[in-house]
Design an enzyme around this catalytic site. Structure first.
Site, PDB file in Angstrom:
ATOM      1  N   ASP A 131      -2.496 -80.430 -44.328  1.00 34.01           N
ATOM      2  CA  ASP A 131      -2.244 -79.721 -45.578  1.00 34.01           C
ATOM      3  C   ASP A 131      -2.231 -80.692 -46.756  1.00 34.01           C
ATOM      4  OD1 ASP A 131      -1.328 -78.048 -47.579  1.00 34.01           O
ATOM      5  OD2 ASP A 131       0.739 -77.998 -46.846  1.00 34.01           O
ATOM      6  N   ASP A 314      -6.326 -77.813 -52.102  1.00 36.22           N
ATOM      7  CA  ASP A 314      -5.257 -77.587 -51.125  1.00 36.22           C
ATOM      8  C   ASP A 314      -5.809 -77.032 -49.820  1.00 36.22           C
ATOM      9  OD1 ASP A 314      -3.004 -76.997 -49.708  1.00 36.22           O
ATOM     10  OD2 ASP A 314      -2.106 -75.682 -51.218  1.00 36.22           O
TER      11      ASP A 314
END
Ligand SMILES: *[C@@H]1O[C@H](CO)[C@@H](O)[C@H](O)[C@H]1NC(C)=O
Ligand SMILES: *[C@@H]1O[C@H](CO)[C@@H](O)[C@H](O)[C@H]1NC(C)=O
Ligand SMILES: *[C@@H]1O[C@H](CO)[C@@H](O)[C@H](O)[C@H]1NC(C)=O
Length: 430
Positions: A131, A314
């Protein structure tokens, strides 16, 4: 940046040490997911991401979780849309909306990608969500109440001879609705794609909120954001990438996320076979810890508008979130597109609509996201209506270039003296 008392070793970085690692690989059992790992020379690693085959997409849930990740409260319509479309129980959905401890977590596996990681001695394999929008490596652990385990593989520090507790330290991630996950901290050996950090700080969950428990295929998260976002206290700890960076050929990782297929994260090198157009770089502002960059504009089909958009790259967010004006400009050209936020939580359109490409400008380069990705997924299994890959960032407080954008490109996350992000086109294979 580096914390006193922590040292790192890249097993493959020092000449000759590759041998030291091979017995571990040789010992892996037949179906060990780490066998997906490709070994390269010094300072390089490539990891194939393996998609969770049982995932079920829920657009309202994806949008809701993005709100929670970025600390904004979830609009009521999202909760109602989830009730109508999700298999989650009514009680669970309502708990989320009232901000109790059982609220929606930071990242889930709806459309995330999980990557095998080995921790400890002998190695324990966990599948983590890499992430770039957070900076903690945290895992399910055997410190958690068994009732909070939903089929995940917990890390057992007491079964690892190389684990030591980082005394007096803890971590905690809070969500927009007030719930949190957290625990204690261990230092252990972590291997990702053949690259080993001997002393990696690992957040060991002692509790997680219920929707993490429901993500049975995700054993934790590996943050690829900048260290400033790390939640370990009293002293922040470096991420895996922070630790491994100095030993890499180049201080970068790349993402080659794929639509409905296995992709890769590479560390330390750029694989020329993974992109088909030159890489165009643009500066990154690493404060407060996200991969923040600014586009040169956006386009709908061949109509390019030179309005810069600042946002974050992201990998841990499913969709692309941009301002309402951009959302309107795009969907006005998509036949059948409707704002169905009350029903489904966002804009939807017929899956087979002749939608134009959505184009992201990176300097003079143009990255085109084709209709197939823009029609992100059916709103419910088997439906011919799709949830749009582009949704409004209004209310989020940040524009997010999530997987819906990243999947269309080969992306370089470079953390040198001057951080920058590079985007290139690639053969999409569909
Ligand atoms: C890891 O940390 C432990 C305890 O702090 C230390 O004894 C050990 O030498 C370190 N290992 C490496 C490879 O740096
Ligand atoms: C490790 O800790 C767990 C949880 O406290 C316990 O159930 C288990 O028996 C321990 N295992 C070993 C090998 O000590
Ligand atoms: C091109 O995009 C701009 C900005 O969205 C819009 O104002 C304009 O009408 C578009 N032009 C055409 C020909 O669609």
């Amino acid at each position: 940046m580096t914390t006193a008392g922590l040292w790192l070793v890249a097993a493959l970085a020092a000449a000759g040490s590759a041998v030291a690692l091979s017995p571990k690989i040789g010992n892996t059992v037949l179906n060990d997911p780490t066998s997906n790992t490709q070994q390269f020379g010094a300072g390089k690693a490539s990891i194939k991401q393996v998609r969770n085959p049982t995932y079920e997409f829920n657009g309202a849930l994806a949008v809701l979780k993005t709100h929670l990740k970025y600390g904004t409260s979830a609009p009521d319509y999202l909760v109602r849309a989830m009730l109508a479309t999700s298999s989650a129980s009514r009680a669970e959905v309502l708990r989320r909306s009232t901000g109790s401890a059982a609220a929606v977590p930071i990242n889930d596996m709806d459309t995330a990608y999980i990557t095998p990681v080995t921790i400890g001695t002998p190695p324990q394999t966990l599948w983590l969500d890499f992430d770039s929008g957070s900076s903690d490596l945290w895992v399910f652990s055997n410190y958690m109440p068994p009732a909070q385990l939903g089929g995940q593989t917990p890390y057992a520090p007491n079964k690892s001879t190389s684990a030591t507790q980082l005394g007096g330290h803890s971590w905690s991630i809070r969500y927009g609705d007030g719930s949190n996950s957290g625990g204690n901290v261990f230092v252990d050996t972590v291997t990702v794609g053949g690259l080993t950090v001997a002393n990696q700080s690992i957040g060991c969950a002692q509790q997680v909120s219920s929707s993490f428990t429901r993500e049975m295929h995700m054993d934790g998260l590996a943050g690829l954001g900048f260290g400033t976002l790390n939640t370990i206290r009293p002293q922040k700890q470096p991420t895996f990438f922070d630790n491994i960076k100095k030993t890499l050929d180049k201080p970068l990782f790349t993402s080659d996320l794929k639509h409905r297929a296995e992709g890769t994260y590479d560390f330390g090198y750029i694989d020329p076979a993974k992109h088909s157009t030159p890489i165009t770089y643009t500066p990154v502002n690493p404060s407060p810890g996200y991969w923040t960059f600014t586009t040169s504009g956006y386009g709908v089909g061949s109509n390019f508008t030179a309005t810069p958009l600042t946002g974050i790259a992201d990998t841990g967010t499913t969709l692309l979130y941009l301002p309402d004006s951009v959302v309107r400009a795009y969907y006005s050209k998509v036949p059948g597109a409707v704002d169905a936020r009350q029903t489904y939580g966002g804009v939807v359109f017929p899956c087979d609509a002749a939608a134009p490409d959505f184009v992201i400008g990176i300097g003079a380069a143009r990255i085109a996201i084709p209709a197939k990705i823009m029609a992100y997924a059916p709103v419910t299994r088997g439906s011919k209506t799709c949830f749009g890959g582009l949704q409004s960032s209004g209310g989020l407080g940040v524009n997010i270039f999530g997987d819906a954008a990243l999947k269309a490109a080969f992306v370089v996350f470079e953390a040198g003296e001057v951080p920058r992000i590079g985007w290139a086109g690639k053969k999409l294979g569909f």
